[in-house]
Design a protein around this motif. Structure first.
Motif, PDB file in Angstrom:
ATOM      1  N   GLY A 100       0.780  -1.226   0.000  1.00  0.00           N
ATOM      2  CA  GLY A 100       0.000   0.000   0.000  1.00  0.00           C
ATOM      3  C   GLY A 100       0.812   1.276   0.000  1.00  0.00           C
ATOM      4  O   GLY A 100       0.276   2.364   0.179  1.00  0.00           O
ATOM      5  N   VAL A 101       2.110   1.154  -0.209  1.00  0.00           N
ATOM      6  CA  VAL A 101       2.963   2.349  -0.289  1.00  0.00           C
ATOM      7  C   VAL A 101       2.664   3.048  -1.605  1.00  0.00           C
ATOM      8  O   VAL A 101       2.476   2.392  -2.635  1.00  0.00           O
ATOM      9  N   ASP A 102       2.642   4.382  -1.595  1.00  0.00           N
ATOM     10  CA  ASP A 102       2.362   5.087  -2.846  1.00  0.00           C
ATOM     11  C   ASP A 102       3.521   4.871  -3.824  1.00  0.00           C
ATOM     12  O   ASP A 102       4.648   4.556  -3.437  1.00  0.00           O
ATOM     13  N   GLU A 103       3.204   5.055  -5.091  1.00  0.00           N
ATOM     14  CA  GLU A 103       4.145   4.730  -6.158  1.00  0.00           C
ATOM     15  C   GLU A 103       5.458   5.496  -6.052  1.00  0.00           C
ATOM     16  O   GLU A 103       6.539   4.937  -6.256  1.00  0.00           O
ATOM     17  N   GLN A 104       5.383   6.783  -5.735  1.00  0.00           N
ATOM     18  CA  GLN A 104       6.596   7.599  -5.645  1.00  0.00           C
ATOM     19  C   GLN A 104       7.531   7.083  -4.554  1.00  0.00           C
ATOM     20  O   GLN A 104       8.736   6.947  -4.764  1.00  0.00           O
ATOM     21  N   THR A 105       6.984   6.749  -3.407  1.00  0.00           N
ATOM     22  CA  THR A 105       7.794   6.239  -2.292  1.00  0.00           C
ATOM     23  C   THR A 105       8.342   4.851  -2.614  1.00  0.00           C
ATOM     24  O   THR A 105       9.469   4.530  -2.242  1.00  0.00           O
ATOM     25  N   ALA A 106       7.568   4.038  -3.322  1.00  0.00           N
ATOM     26  CA  ALA A 106       8.028   2.692  -3.673  1.00  0.00           C
ATOM     27  C   ALA A 106       9.268   2.742  -4.552  1.00  0.00           C
ATOM     28  O   ALA A 106      10.191   1.948  -4.381  1.00  0.00           O
ATOM     29  N   TRP A 107       9.315   3.690  -5.485  1.00  0.00           N
ATOM     30  CA  TRP A 107      10.470   3.799  -6.380  1.00  0.00           C
ATOM     31  C   TRP A 107      11.665   4.455  -5.705  1.00  0.00           C
ATOM     32  O   TRP A 107      12.781   4.390  -6.214  1.00  0.00           O
ATOM     33  N   GLN A 108      11.476   5.097  -4.565  1.00  0.00           N
ATOM     34  CA  GLN A 108      12.607   5.703  -3.864  1.00  0.00           C
ATOM     35  C   GLN A 108      13.464   4.659  -3.159  1.00  0.00           C
ATOM     36  O   GLN A 108      14.579   4.961  -2.746  1.00  0.00           O
ATOM     37  N   GLY A 109      12.964   3.439  -3.032  1.00  0.00           N
ATOM     38  CA  GLY A 109      13.714   2.373  -2.380  1.00  0.00           C
ATOM     39  C   GLY A 109      14.734   1.708  -3.283  1.00  0.00           C
ATOM     40  O   GLY A 109      15.424   0.788  -2.851  1.00  0.00           O
ATOM     41  N   VAL A 110      14.839   2.133  -4.530  1.00  0.00           N
ATOM     42  CA  VAL A 110      15.800   1.558  -5.476  1.00  0.00           C
ATOM     43  C   VAL A 110      16.765   2.660  -5.930  1.00  0.00           C
ATOM     44  O   VAL A 110      16.491   3.847  -5.749  1.00  0.00           O
ATOM     45  N   VAL A 113      19.105   5.164 -10.806  1.00  0.00           N
ATOM     46  CA  VAL A 113      19.035   4.798 -12.220  1.00  0.00           C
ATOM     47  C   VAL A 113      17.603   4.466 -12.638  1.00  0.00           C
ATOM     48  O   VAL A 113      17.241   4.578 -13.807  1.00  0.00           O
ATOM     49  N   TRP A 114      16.755   4.122 -11.688  1.00  0.00           N
ATOM     50  CA  TRP A 114      15.354   3.785 -11.961  1.00  0.00           C
ATOM     51  C   TRP A 114      14.457   5.020 -12.019  1.00  0.00           C
ATOM     52  O   TRP A 114      13.279   4.906 -12.362  1.00  0.00           O
ATOM     53  N   GLN A 115      14.953   6.181 -11.680  1.00  0.00           N
ATOM     54  CA  GLN A 115      14.107   7.366 -11.598  1.00  0.00           C
ATOM     55  C   GLN A 115      13.444   7.761 -12.918  1.00  0.00           C
ATOM     56  O   GLN A 115      12.304   8.233 -12.903  1.00  0.00           O
ATOM     57  N   PRO A 116      14.082   7.612 -14.082  1.00  0.00           N
ATOM     58  CA  PRO A 116      13.343   7.908 -15.319  1.00  0.00           C
ATOM     59  C   PRO A 116      12.085   7.053 -15.477  1.00  0.00           C
ATOM     60  O   PRO A 116      11.037   7.552 -15.910  1.00  0.00           O
ATOM     61  N   ALA A 117      12.164   5.784 -15.105  1.00  0.00           N
ATOM     62  CA  ALA A 117      10.978   4.917 -15.180  1.00  0.00           C
ATOM     63  C   ALA A 117       9.928   5.367 -14.167  1.00  0.00           C
ATOM     64  O   ALA A 117       8.733   5.413 -14.487  1.00  0.00           O
ATOM     65  N   ALA A 118      10.370   5.725 -12.973  1.00  0.00           N
ATOM     66  CA  ALA A 118       9.427   6.181 -11.946  1.00  0.00           C
ATOM     67  C   ALA A 118       8.734   7.467 -12.389  1.00  0.00           C
ATOM     68  O   ALA A 118       7.517   7.615 -12.231  1.00  0.00           O
TER      69      ALA A 118
END
Length: 193
Positions: A100-110, A113-118
């Protein structure tokens, strides 16, 4: 003469690019010396994935989403397909999304290099459009920026090599070819009355 050679050799050694260099350019050169360019470490991921691996995963994610699979299921499928560091990092994102973590916070855990996809997924969600095209553009942008970064690193390396080569080989050329010719000519000119 020997002192001049020693001084020039010492100067060449001092200006030769080495691991003592600091900053982003030096880190790029040192990282790109191996067969695969490695990025920084992500949380709990071990060695980071290469940029081409991430771009491939983003392409697969775009294809999966385009086929009608839900976002979380698509990320999970790509994680299972790719495995390794990419798979572990994508599994981290899907686990966060399932909790249930929001999408923005979920992508901050990686790693970053993944930020363009996020960003592509966030933009698609905000605009209410399918994310596949934005993900494909993000993957292409990742590869384009990596090519540019490698080109800049190669150009910097070429510039850094020129000075030590000039300082080492030009004096050697002068000492082995020009000086003996000048000495022979001077001996002939000064030796004859």
């Amino acid at each position: 003469m020997i002192l001049l050679c020693a001084a020039l050799l010492a100067l060449a050694v001092l200006v030769w690019p080495s691991r003592r260099l600091r900053g982003p350019a030096a880190e790029d050169l040192l990282r790109s010396s191996g067969p695969r360019l490695r990025l920084g470490r992500g949380p709990g991921s071990g060695a980071g994935p290469t940029v081409p691996e991430v771009a491939r995963a983003v392409h697969l994610l775009a294809l999966s989403v385009r086929s009608g699979t839900g976002l979380t299921e698509a990320i999970d499928a790509v994680a299972a397909e790719t495995g390794g560091a990419v798979g572990r990092q994508l599994t981290t994102v899907t686990a966060a999304l399932r909790w249930g973590v929001d999408e923005q916070t979920a992508w901050q855990g990686v790693p970053a290099v993944w930020q363009p996809a996020a960003r592509a997924l966030q933009l698609a969600a905000a605009a209410g459009v399918p994310p596949a095209e934005l993900l494909l553009e993000a993957a292409d942008d990742l590869l384009r920026r990596e090519r540019q970064r490698l080109d800049v690193s190669a150009a910097r390396l070429g510039v850094r090599i020129v000075l030590p080569l000039g300082l080492a080989f030009l004096p050697a050329f002068v000492l082995t070819t020009v000086v003996p010719v000048v000495l022979a000519l001077a001996q002939e000119v000064l030796g004859r009355p």
